[in-house]
Design a protein around this motif. Sequence first.
Motif, PDB file in Angstrom:
ATOM      1  N   PRO A   1     -29.512  -3.988  38.723  1.00 14.84           N
ATOM      2  CA  PRO A   1     -28.813  -4.722  37.682  1.00 14.84           C
ATOM      3  C   PRO A   1     -28.441  -3.813  36.518  1.00 14.84           C
ATOM      4  N   ALA A   2     -27.329  -4.105  35.920  1.00 14.40           N
ATOM      5  CA  ALA A   2     -26.834  -3.313  34.798  1.00 14.40           C
ATOM      6  C   ALA A   2     -27.602  -3.656  33.525  1.00 14.40           C
ATOM      7  N   PRO A   3     -27.650  -2.724  32.590  1.00 17.79           N
ATOM      8  CA  PRO A   3     -28.289  -3.010  31.308  1.00 17.79           C
ATOM      9  C   PRO A   3     -27.571  -4.148  30.590  1.00 17.79           C
ATOM     10  N   MET A   4     -28.278  -4.834  29.728  1.00 10.67           N
ATOM     11  CA  MET A   4     -27.689  -5.926  28.959  1.00 10.67           C
ATOM     12  C   MET A   4     -26.783  -5.361  27.878  1.00 10.67           C
ATOM     13  N   ASN A   5     -25.740  -6.130  27.536  1.00  9.53           N
ATOM     14  CA  ASN A   5     -24.917  -5.736  26.399  1.00  9.53           C
ATOM     15  C   ASN A   5     -25.670  -6.091  25.120  1.00  9.53           C
ATOM     16  N   ASN A   6     -25.165  -5.658  23.987  1.00  4.26           N
ATOM     17  CA  ASN A   6     -25.873  -5.842  22.712  1.00  4.26           C
ATOM     18  C   ASN A   6     -26.091  -7.310  22.380  1.00  4.26           C
ATOM     19  N   GLU A   7     -25.109  -8.144  22.664  1.00 12.38           N
ATOM     20  CA  GLU A   7     -25.229  -9.571  22.359  1.00 12.38           C
ATOM     21  C   GLU A   7     -26.325 -10.214  23.209  1.00 12.38           C
ATOM     22  N   SER A   8     -26.340  -9.900  24.500  1.00 11.57           N
ATOM     23  CA  SER A   8     -27.380 -10.438  25.386  1.00 11.57           C
ATOM     24  C   SER A   8     -28.755  -9.928  24.987  1.00 11.57           C
ATOM     25  N   ALA A   9     -28.841  -8.659  24.633  1.00  7.50           N
ATOM     26  CA  ALA A   9     -30.118  -8.082  24.216  1.00  7.50           C
ATOM     27  C   ALA A   9     -30.616  -8.758  22.942  1.00  7.50           C
ATOM     28  N   ALA A  10     -29.722  -9.044  22.007  1.00  5.46           N
ATOM     29  CA  ALA A  10     -30.114  -9.703  20.756  1.00  5.46           C
ATOM     30  C   ALA A  10     -30.604 -11.123  21.029  1.00  5.46           C
ATOM     31  N   ARG A  11     -29.935 -11.837  21.925  1.00  3.05           N
ATOM     32  CA  ARG A  11     -30.383 -13.195  22.282  1.00  3.05           C
ATOM     33  C   ARG A  11     -31.745 -13.150  22.964  1.00  3.05           C
ATOM     34  N   PHE A  12     -31.927 -12.169  23.825  1.00  2.00           N
ATOM     35  CA  PHE A  12     -33.184 -12.032  24.541  1.00  2.00           C
ATOM     36  C   PHE A  12     -34.320 -11.691  23.573  1.00  2.00           C
ATOM     37  N   ASP A  42     -33.927 -10.810  38.226  1.00  2.00           N
ATOM     38  CA  ASP A  42     -33.373  -9.477  37.951  1.00  2.00           C
ATOM     39  C   ASP A  42     -33.026  -9.328  36.478  1.00  2.00           C
ATOM     40  N   GLU A  43     -32.330 -10.315  35.923  1.00  2.00           N
ATOM     41  CA  GLU A  43     -31.952 -10.267  34.510  1.00  2.00           C
ATOM     42  C   GLU A  43     -33.189 -10.305  33.621  1.00  2.00           C
ATOM     43  N   LEU A  44     -34.154 -11.130  33.990  1.00  2.00           N
ATOM     44  CA  LEU A  44     -35.360 -11.265  33.194  1.00  2.00           C
ATOM     45  C   LEU A  44     -36.138  -9.949  33.140  1.00  2.00           C
ATOM     46  N   LEU A  45     -36.346  -9.336  34.276  1.00  2.00           N
ATOM     47  CA  LEU A  45     -37.105  -8.083  34.312  1.00  2.00           C
ATOM     48  C   LEU A  45     -36.378  -6.965  33.574  1.00  2.00           C
ATOM     49  N   VAL A  46     -35.061  -6.880  33.749  1.00  5.11           N
ATOM     50  CA  VAL A  46     -34.279  -5.856  33.039  1.00  5.11           C
ATOM     51  C   VAL A  46     -34.341  -6.098  31.534  1.00  5.11           C
ATOM     52  N   GLY A  47     -34.191  -7.353  31.131  1.00  2.00           N
ATOM     53  CA  GLY A  47     -34.233  -7.669  29.704  1.00  2.00           C
ATOM     54  C   GLY A  47     -35.571  -7.318  29.073  1.00  2.00           C
ATOM     55  N   LEU A  48     -36.661  -7.671  29.755  1.00  2.00           N
ATOM     56  CA  LEU A  48     -37.985  -7.345  29.229  1.00  2.00           C
ATOM     57  C   LEU A  48     -38.203  -5.837  29.172  1.00  2.00           C
ATOM     58  N   ARG A  70     -46.564  -9.687  33.928  1.00  2.00           N
ATOM     59  CA  ARG A  70     -46.791 -10.990  34.569  1.00  2.00           C
ATOM     60  C   ARG A  70     -45.634 -11.360  35.499  1.00  2.00           C
ATOM     61  N   CYS A  71     -44.419 -11.194  35.010  1.00  2.00           N
ATOM     62  CA  CYS A  71     -43.255 -11.575  35.806  1.00  2.00           C
ATOM     63  C   CYS A  71     -43.082 -10.661  37.008  1.00  2.00           C
ATOM     64  N   ALA A  72     -43.282  -9.371  36.813  1.00  2.00           N
ATOM     65  CA  ALA A  72     -43.128  -8.430  37.925  1.00  2.00           C
ATOM     66  C   ALA A  72     -44.126  -8.753  39.030  1.00  2.00           C
ATOM     67  N   SER A  73     -45.361  -9.056  38.652  1.00  2.00           N
ATOM     68  CA  SER A  73     -46.355  -9.350  39.693  1.00  2.00           C
ATOM     69  C   SER A  73     -46.065 -10.680  40.360  1.00  2.00           C
ATOM     70  N   ALA A  74     -45.416 -11.604  39.660  1.00  2.00           N
ATOM     71  CA  ALA A  74     -45.072 -12.892  40.261  1.00  2.00           C
ATOM     72  C   ALA A  74     -43.853 -12.774  41.175  1.00  2.00           C
ATOM     73  N   PHE A  75     -42.896 -11.908  40.821  1.00  2.00           N
ATOM     74  CA  PHE A  75     -41.648 -11.808  41.578  1.00  2.00           C
ATOM     75  C   PHE A  75     -41.718 -10.812  42.726  1.00  2.00           C
ATOM     76  N   VAL A  76     -42.581  -9.819  42.598  1.00  2.29           N
ATOM     77  CA  VAL A  76     -42.650  -8.767  43.611  1.00  2.29           C
ATOM     78  C   VAL A  76     -43.772  -9.103  44.592  1.00  2.29           C
ATOM     79  N   PRO A  77     -43.453  -9.221  45.878  1.00  2.00           N
ATOM     80  CA  PRO A  77     -44.488  -9.567  46.828  1.00  2.00           C
ATOM     81  C   PRO A  77     -45.556  -8.463  46.933  1.00  2.00           C
ATOM     82  N   GLY A  78     -46.781  -8.887  47.073  1.00  2.00           N
ATOM     83  CA  GLY A  78     -47.889  -7.935  47.190  1.00  2.00           C
ATOM     84  C   GLY A  78     -47.986  -7.363  48.579  1.00  2.00           C
TER      85      GLY A  78
END
Length: 79
Positions: A1-12, A42-48, A70-78
């Motif tokens: 996934p691509a990096p967030m733009n400034n507006e998305s990063a500010a909202r996040f 994908d967006e959540l992990l990149v944003g964090l 927390r999110c990475a361990s929940a989204f990525v299978p063990g």
Amino acid sequence: PAPMNNESAARFEALVRALMSPDNALRNQAEQSFNEAKARPDELLVGLAQLLRASADEQVRGLSAVLLRRCASAFVPGP
């Protein structure tokens, strides 16, 4: 996934700040928005990750690190 733009990063960043709010109504709304964001892992992990790396606020970076783990361990299978 691509990096967030400034507006998305500010909202996040505003969302992560709201998750730390002492105002229950604001925090509950932010928790609901965060749970909805989990539908786009994908967006959540990149944003964090971007907040962890780039936020000027130490508290935002700290919560971003916790949420990212927390999110990475929940989204990525063990194993």
